[in-house]
Design an enzyme around this catalytic site. Structure first.
Site, PDB file in Angstrom:
ATOM      1  N   SER A  94       0.833  -1.208   0.000  1.00 58.30           N
ATOM      2  CA  SER A  94       0.000   0.000   0.000  1.00 58.30           C
ATOM      3  C   SER A  94       0.863   1.250   0.000  1.00 58.30           C
ATOM      4  CB  SER A  94      -0.924   0.040   1.213  1.00 58.30           C
ATOM      5  OG  SER A  94      -1.643   1.256   1.203  1.00 58.30           O
ATOM      6  N   LYS A 126      -4.352  -6.799   3.356  1.00 61.51           N
ATOM      7  CA  LYS A 126      -4.346  -5.659   2.432  1.00 61.51           C
ATOM      8  C   LYS A 126      -5.771  -5.321   1.994  1.00 61.51           C
ATOM      9  CE  LYS A 126      -3.069  -2.425  -0.458  1.00 61.51           C
ATOM     10  NZ  LYS A 126      -3.468  -2.498  -1.798  1.00 61.51           N
ATOM     11  N   HIS A 162      -7.393  -3.547   4.790  1.00 66.63           N
ATOM     12  CA  HIS A 162      -6.799  -2.204   4.790  1.00 66.63           C
ATOM     13  C   HIS A 162      -7.553  -1.308   3.809  1.00 66.63           C
ATOM     14  CE1 HIS A 162      -4.298   0.757   2.691  1.00 66.63           C
ATOM     15  NE2 HIS A 162      -3.662   0.941   3.820  1.00 66.63           N
ATOM     16  N   ASN A 163      -7.792  -1.811   2.622  1.00 66.11           N
ATOM     17  CA  ASN A 163      -8.477  -0.996   1.621  1.00 66.11           C
ATOM     18  C   ASN A 163      -9.935  -0.736   2.017  1.00 66.11           C
ATOM     19  OD1 ASN A 163      -6.035  -1.438   0.327  1.00 66.11           O
ATOM     20  ND2 ASN A 163      -6.970  -1.535  -1.705  1.00 66.11           N
ATOM     21  N   GLU A 198      -9.832   1.941   4.382  1.00 62.36           N
ATOM     22  CA  GLU A 198      -9.535   3.161   3.620  1.00 62.36           C
ATOM     23  C   GLU A 198     -10.828   3.748   3.024  1.00 62.36           C
ATOM     24  OE1 GLU A 198      -6.296   2.644   0.713  1.00 62.36           O
ATOM     25  OE2 GLU A 198      -7.592   3.563  -0.774  1.00 62.36           O
TER      26      GLU A 198
END
Ligand code: NDP
Length: 477
Positions: free
Chosen positions: A128, A183, A186-187, A190
């Site tokens: 990222s 990940k 994480h997105n 986000e």
């Protein structure tokens, strides 16, 4: 010359990652399906370090020292499989393929399994930070076998972002798909962060009546406090930007239809499969999707709304402070939901993910980097088996202090007819979790009524069914 690492796929991400390795003193073999990209990279940036340009897959693999470390940075999906099929036959046991693309963790699990049979380590790695991060130091989330981390980890640590305390933003997340799973979440987080910031902006604009420039200043102030983060920082930049062609605020000349590449959607899909309530993240994904329905929005424009009421200057200032509280409290909830999903994925797939270590590697390099992540790490360090971030004393205390304002903001949003689905979903999650009783009891009654689905009682063990169509006596099921 033999290269310590190779990168194939030299679009923005791969090119910058290769440069990052080279700038850190590694000899980097570079390769791309279309060889002009490889030549361009060496011509333009060759002076930055040692590159070995390879035109063919054979040359590329031959340039790598053993065990070979081969990074794939191609378009996620079928291209990744195509590239694996091209390179895997040229590799030997002990070599490793590192997939730095945004792969779905289920694909990563499959690829890892297939390559393991050949003795090749497949390291599905979340990266990222966008292209800037790839060049100057991303946050790196490698999965795969523990053995593969030994020859690879130190190199990743070198090129990764460093947190404020100097710690590299990389850790071995867990086996097979663990890195890409983390990940993905994480997105998702986000998306939620961005949606919450968007709602804060819209409320400051429509309820407080502030201009984008003034709101930019407010975000700048917030960025010196507990909301200090990359996304708040760039929000201020975007909001203060003025369109050169029209002289209008930039944000007013951009079409208000948000796009997505799919990792946020995956986060919600997988959460549904795992039975994890990620309502805030889901609202963020749905908000982007709603924004894109131009025709539907056009057709709905005449629908009734409340009469707008303007705030005076003093009221607006009070409201702005309340929005900060609402934003912070909602942010705690979206991280709570995201970490719940990681914990659930870890349990489902046997990954044994260290949640504190995950929050630590998000402190630098990545899009959601924030001072706040230090607090999350502290919460998990204090109690690794924390059932939820909301049960951490510090976060619970902060939400307790924020909740009155959080509610007031939603009252104002409702009264003024400004949609704030992220704030609302976060508060509903909070209130539902802390509730003594939920209407789920009634749901169970309804299910038993129409489908004899049975229910459990608060006072006795076992399953029960009421004879709804008969004398309404209760039977043990
Ligand atoms: P793209 O996703 O646009 O992919 C382009 C690259 O893939 C080119 O090198 C292209 O080669 C190669 N490629 C496509 N199809 C094939 C194929 N069938 N066989 C071989 N090579 C192929 O590049 P990005 O740099 O934007 O992203 C790379 C990866 O990193 C993606 O998985 C992306 O999701 C991920 N990522 C991207 C981020 C970003 O901010 N952009 C952030 C984090 C991760 P050719 O030049 O020959 O066409």
């Amino acid at each position: 010359t033999s290269a310590q690492i190779g990168v194939t796929g030299l679009a923005v991400m791969g090119r910058n990652l290769a440069r990052n390795f080279a700038r850190n003193g590694y000899t980097v073999a570079v390769h791309n399906r279309t060889a002009t990209r490889t030549r361009e990279l060496v011509a333009e940036f060759g002076h930055e370090g040692d590159f070995v340009a390879a035109e063919t897959a054979k040359e590329f693999v031959a340039a790598l020292e053993r065990p070979r470390r081969l990074v794939i940075m191609v378009k996620a999906g079928d291209p990744t499989d195509a590239v694996i099929q091209e390179f895997a036959p040229l590799l030997e046991p002990g070599d490793m393929i590192i997939d730095g693309g945004n792969a779905h963790f289920a694909d990563t699990r499959r690829r890892e399994r297939e390559l393991r049979e050949q003795g090749i380590h497949f390291v599905g790695t979340g990266i990222s930070g966008g292209e800037e991060g790839a060049l100057h130091g991303p946050s790196i989330m490698p999965g795969g076998s523990k053995e593969s981390y030994e020859p690879l980890g130190p190199m990743l640590e070198k090129i990764s972002a460093k947190a404020q305390d100097g710690a590299p933003c990389v850790t071995h997340v867990g086996p097979d798909g663990a890195g890409h799973f983390v990940k993905m979440v994480h997105n998702g987080i986000e998306y939620a962060d961005m949606q919450l910031i968007g709602e804060a902006y819209q409320l400051l604009r429509d309820v407080a009546g502030y201009s984008p420039a003034r709101i930019a200043d407010i975000f700048r102030t917030w960025n010196t406090g507990r909301l200090d983060s990359y996304l708040i920082e760039i929000t201020a930049e975007v909001l203060s930007h003025v369109d050169a062609a029209t002289g209008k605020p930039f944000v007013d000349v951009v079409v208000d239809q948000a796009e997505q590449k799919g990792t946020g959607r995956w986060t919600v899909q997988i959460a549904l499969d795992l039975g994890v309530p990620v309502s805030g993240i889901a609202e963020a994904v749905f908000a982007r999707s709603l924004s894109g329905h131009a025709a539907l929005r056009e057709a709905s424009r005449g629908l009734a709304g409340p009469k707008p009421a303007a705030l005076d200057e003093a009221e607006a200032a009070v409201f702005a402070d309340r929005v900060e509280q609402a934003l912070y409290a909602s942010k705690i909830v979206s991280y709570t939901q995201g970490f719940h999903e990681i914990a659930a994925g870890s349990a489902e797939y046997g990954w044994d993910i260290d949640l504190g270590a995950v929050s630590a590697i998000w402190r630098g390099g990545c899009i959601i980097r924030a001072a706040f992540l230090d607090r999350i790490r502290a919460a998990y360090d204090a109690r690794p088996d924390l059932p939820s971030l909301l049960s951490d004393e510090t976060f619970a205390r902060e939400i307790a202090a924020a909740q009155d304002d959080w509610r007031e903001v939603l009252v104002a949003a409702t009264r003024q007819g400004v949609a704030a689905p992220g704030f609302a979903a976060a508060l509903a999650y909070y209130d539902a979790l802390r509730a003594e009783r939920l209407p789920a009891a009634l749901t169970q009654g309804q299910r038993d009524f129409f489908g004899a689905h049975t229910y459990r009682r608060v006072d006795r063990d076992g399953s029960f069914h009421t004879l709804w169509g008969g004398d309404r006596s209760e039977a043990s099921a």
